[in-house]
Design an enzyme around this catalytic site. Structure first.
Site, PDB file in Angstrom:
ATOM      1  N   ASP A   1      -3.286   0.395   3.841  1.00 21.31           N
ATOM      2  CA  ASP A   1      -2.648   1.355   2.948  1.00 21.31           C
ATOM      3  C   ASP A   1      -1.262   1.722   3.466  1.00 21.31           C
ATOM      4  OD1 ASP A   1      -2.304   3.089   0.858  1.00 21.31           O
ATOM      5  OD2 ASP A   1      -3.370   4.736   1.807  1.00 21.31           O
ATOM      6  N   ASP A  44       1.188  -1.629   3.004  1.00 23.92           N
ATOM      7  CA  ASP A  44       1.758  -1.952   1.697  1.00 23.92           C
ATOM      8  C   ASP A  44       3.010  -1.127   1.413  1.00 23.92           C
ATOM      9  OD1 ASP A  44       0.723   0.534   1.119  1.00 23.92           O
ATOM     10  OD2 ASP A  44      -0.680  -0.142  -0.401  1.00 23.92           O
ATOM     11  N   GLY A  45       3.053   0.097   1.933  1.00 19.03           N
ATOM     12  CA  GLY A  45       4.257   0.904   1.772  1.00 19.03           C
ATOM     13  C   GLY A  45       5.442   0.325   2.532  1.00 19.03           C
ATOM     14  N   ARG A  62       9.032  -1.242   0.854  1.00 17.53           N
ATOM     15  CA  ARG A  62      10.406  -0.893   1.249  1.00 17.53           C
ATOM     16  C   ARG A  62      11.145  -2.094   1.819  1.00 17.53           C
ATOM     17  NH1 ARG A  62       7.335   3.688   2.598  1.00 17.53           N
ATOM     18  NH2 ARG A  62       6.898   2.929   4.694  1.00 17.53           N
ATOM     19  N   THR A  70       6.931  -0.361  -7.103  1.00 18.89           N
ATOM     20  CA  THR A  70       6.624  -0.384  -8.542  1.00 18.89           C
ATOM     21  C   THR A  70       5.658   0.738  -8.889  1.00 18.89           C
ATOM     22  OG1 THR A  70       4.775  -1.915  -8.203  1.00 18.89           O
ATOM     23  CG2 THR A  70       6.943  -2.884  -8.693  1.00 18.89           C
ATOM     24  N   ASP A  92      -2.485   1.736  -5.569  1.00 17.48           N
ATOM     25  CA  ASP A  92      -2.693   2.320  -4.249  1.00 17.48           C
ATOM     26  C   ASP A  92      -3.543   3.582  -4.348  1.00 17.48           C
ATOM     27  OD1 ASP A  92      -2.056   2.255  -1.401  1.00 17.48           O
ATOM     28  OD2 ASP A  92      -0.946   4.092  -1.791  1.00 17.48           O
ATOM     29  N   ASP A 101      -7.509   4.228  -3.146  1.00 13.44           N
ATOM     30  CA  ASP A 101      -7.841   5.300  -2.205  1.00 13.44           C
ATOM     31  C   ASP A 101      -8.962   6.180  -2.740  1.00 13.44           C
ATOM     32  OD1 ASP A 101      -5.912   4.443  -0.458  1.00 13.44           O
ATOM     33  OD2 ASP A 101      -4.391   5.846  -1.158  1.00 13.44           O
TER      34      ASP A 101
END
Length: 296
Positions: A77, A80-81, A85, A91, A98, A102
């Protein structure tokens, strides 16, 4: 865990002001034919979903495999952030994927805990409801009051400095989300190791410890999927020392995270109520104006 993906503004710029939109000079045709579903952070999101499904498969009887797969999914998690970036691929679809992942993974784990410990099922059901309600209200309030280009992470300090710190400080966000998941994972492991949590793991008086290889005859069930059979299969799977340490260490963080969920729910409700009041004032003003025009 947390929602790491930034939602870009309609003009291509994300909410944090960094230039992550389409490259200047690219044609509209090139932009509209990009395959959003194959963006790197979204591919990581799909891997998370697969890992979560695999962890659910092992959840009833294999605590180590389940915990490992679940933990990897949670750690991705954060990855992916970073990918969003790094590759300039933030998107709306990724942000929603995401958050939905969660919410679903945490809910599934809490459902298991509610079934494994029916005496505390109301508490786990309340935590599920709070998690879903607070995030839904916050997302809806952001879209309704902030506009479609507004990121749910953009909470002004004037509205709530706690929520602002939670969403803007990545260390705080990661600590709260990771600690919250760690608490539930540790509690899950205790269902396989601690007689205090699961009394069925206690050995019979004057006999050898209860194990799947040495069950108590009176507790045998014909169906391998019955609740009693699962209790027997879970007996003495692992030592409870580490799960107890993890539970105690992560408990304060879990409580803070639940308090933030309550605060998020309250603030979102207040924000929506402010909008309702403004709309009502506007409608009443229009009605008064029409009455004056008719009188004139």
């Amino acid at each position: 865990m947390g929602d790491k993906v930034e939602i870009p503004m309609p003009n291509g710029r994300p909410m944090n002001g960094e230039s992550k939109g389409p490259v200047a000079g690219s044609s509209v045709d090139e932009q509209t034919h990009e395959n959003i579903y194959l963006f790197v952070p979204n591919l990581i999101g799909y891997i998370r979903v697969v890992l979560c499904i695999a962890s659910l498969y092992f959840m009833p009887l294999h605590p180590r495999r389940c915990s490992f797969l679940y933990s990897v999914s949670c750690l991705l998690d954060a990855v992916d952030g970073i990918a969003a970036r790094q590759f300039q691929q933030s998107t709306r679809f990724g942000a929603v994927l995401d958050m939905v992942t969660d919410r679903c993974t945490t809910t599934c784990l809490l459902v298991f805990l509610a079934t494994a410990k029916p005496a505390y099922s109301m508490i786990f059901q309340g935590l599920i409801s709070l998690d879903l309600a607070s995030h839904y209200m916050h997302m809806y309030a952001t879209l309704a009051m902030g506009g479609q280009g507004q990121s749910h992470k953009n909470v002004s300090a004037d509205r709530s400095w706690i929520m602002n710190t939670y969403y803007t400080n990545k260390t705080v966000l990661f600590t709260c989300c990771a600690g919250n998941e760690l608490f539930f994972i540790a509690l899950y492991l205790l269902c396989f190791s601690s007689p205090k949590i699961t009394p069925a793991l206690l050995p019979p008086v004057g006999g050898s410890p209860v194990t799947p290889a040495n069950p108590v005859p009176s507790l045998l069930f014909p169906s391998p999927f019955s609740a009693g059979a699962m209790e027997m299969a879970r007996a003495n799977k692992m030592d409870s020392t580490v799960p107890w340490i993890l539970t105690a260490a992560s408990l304060p963080i879990m409580l803070v995270k639940q308090w933030i969920n309550v605060l998020q729910l309250v603030k979102a409700s207040q924000w929506l109520a402010e909008g309702d009041r403004r709309d009502r004032v506007s409608v009443l003003s229009e009605k008064k104006a029409r009455k004056l025009q008719k009188r004139q």
